[in-house]
Design a protein around this motif. Structure first.
Motif, PDB file in Angstrom:
ATOM      1  N   GLY A   1       0.966  -1.216   0.104  1.00 18.83           N
ATOM      2  CA  GLY A   1      -0.168  -0.130  -0.147  1.00 18.83           C
ATOM      3  C   GLY A   1       0.766   1.264  -0.057  1.00 18.83           C
ATOM      4  N   LYS A   2       0.478   2.346   0.931  1.00 21.22           N
ATOM      5  CA  LYS A   2       1.159   3.663   1.027  1.00 21.22           C
ATOM      6  C   LYS A   2       1.477   3.682   2.321  1.00 21.22           C
ATOM      7  N   ILE A   3       2.672   4.256   2.586  1.00 27.03           N
ATOM      8  CA  ILE A   3       3.205   4.520   3.972  1.00 27.03           C
ATOM      9  C   ILE A   3       2.476   5.742   4.429  1.00 27.03           C
ATOM     10  N   ALA A   4       1.607   5.665   5.385  1.00 26.70           N
ATOM     11  CA  ALA A   4       0.921   6.727   5.852  1.00 26.70           C
ATOM     12  C   ALA A   4       1.879   7.652   6.657  1.00 26.70           C
ATOM     13  N   LYS A   5       1.447   9.079   6.604  1.00 24.16           N
ATOM     14  CA  LYS A   5       2.311  10.016   7.490  1.00 24.16           C
ATOM     15  C   LYS A   5       1.513  10.133   8.920  1.00 24.16           C
ATOM     16  N   THR A   6       2.642  10.130   9.592  1.00 24.04           N
ATOM     17  CA  THR A   6       2.062   9.966  11.001  1.00 24.04           C
ATOM     18  C   THR A   6       2.675  11.173  12.035  1.00 24.04           C
ATOM     19  N   GLY A   7       3.346  12.510  11.421  1.00 25.06           N
ATOM     20  CA  GLY A   7       3.887  13.423  12.023  1.00 25.06           C
ATOM     21  C   GLY A   7       5.299  13.041  12.848  1.00 25.06           C
ATOM     22  N   GLU A   8       5.772  11.615  12.857  1.00 28.78           N
ATOM     23  CA  GLU A   8       6.888  11.344  13.329  1.00 28.78           C
ATOM     24  C   GLU A   8       7.769  10.669  12.305  1.00 28.78           C
ATOM     25  N   ALA A   9       9.258  10.895  12.753  1.00 29.43           N
ATOM     26  CA  ALA A   9      10.256  10.409  11.850  1.00 29.43           C
ATOM     27  C   ALA A   9      10.171   8.946  11.528  1.00 29.43           C
TER      28      ALA A   9
END
Length: 208
Positions: free
Chosen positions: A100-108
């Motif tokens: 799929g697509k790696i989701a943004k989490t706000g973390e590195a």
């Protein structure tokens, strides 16, 4: 002769959307394919993703990843007299591709990368009576690194060029042979450099 030429970049996917790659345009490899055909040779061109029309008269094989490029070259190489490796393959790939697509989490996030297969070095171990010409694009310790690649990839000669060649229509190259000496230098439009390189290969490598 029947010549195998690799050109362009490869892509290594992090997930189904994003990938690692580089800015190679494929111009040098495509110019070499054109010059070889003009000189009367058969060409099998294995190309990563580029925005160039294939030279008229060549066999074209489109690939995307480094593994795909190697698999195609391994199939074609036994029926060729030599290979010119201009492709700028990715040196690393993600250890485990994410679905799929790696989701943004706000973390590195941390990505674990592993080396890809060295296409030209693998072909070099299989060369037998065939010849191998490599390209080395170097920014630091250029000559030292080019000579190191000359031997590690079992090349008959290596063509050294710099990072300014990426995306440019022009190039300056040094040809280094088994003597570790620069035996030829060419500069100008990539089409002109390609013509000179094919002539050099005919005279100094293929004729042996």
């Amino acid at each position: 002769m029947r010549i195998l030429i690799t050109a362009g970049p490869t892509r290594e996917y992090l997930d189904d959307v994003r990938y690692l790659s580089n800015a190679s345009s494929g111009q040098m490899g495509y110019a070499l394919a054109h010059s070889a055909i003009q000189a009367g040779h058969e060409v099998a061109l294995v190309s990563g993703p580029v925005r160039l029309p294939p030279p008229e008269g060549c066999e074209i094989y489109h690939v995307e990843t480094t593994d795909e490029m190697y698999a195609q070259c391994e199939t074609l190489f036994p029926e060729c007299d030599g290979v010119i490796g201009t492709a700028a393959v990715c040196d690393y790939r993600i250890k485990t591709r994410k679905p799929g697509k790696i989701a943004k989490t706000g973390e590195a996030i941390t990505l674990e990368l592993v080396e890809t297969i060295d296409v030209l070095a693998e072909l070099g171990t299989q060369k037998g009576h065939r010849w191998v010409i490599g390209f080395a694009l170097e920014s630091q310790d250029a000559r030292f690194n080019a000579v190191r690649k000359l031997y590690s990839k079992k090349c008959d000669a290596i063509v050294l060029n710099g990072v300014n060649a990426i995306g440019s229509t022009e190039n300056y190259v040094e040809v280094i042979d088994q003597s570790q000496e620069t035996v030829a230098t060419y500069s100008g439009e990539k089409s002109q450099v390609a013509e000179s390189l094919i002539s050099w290969v005919q005279a100094h490598i293929a004729g042996k």
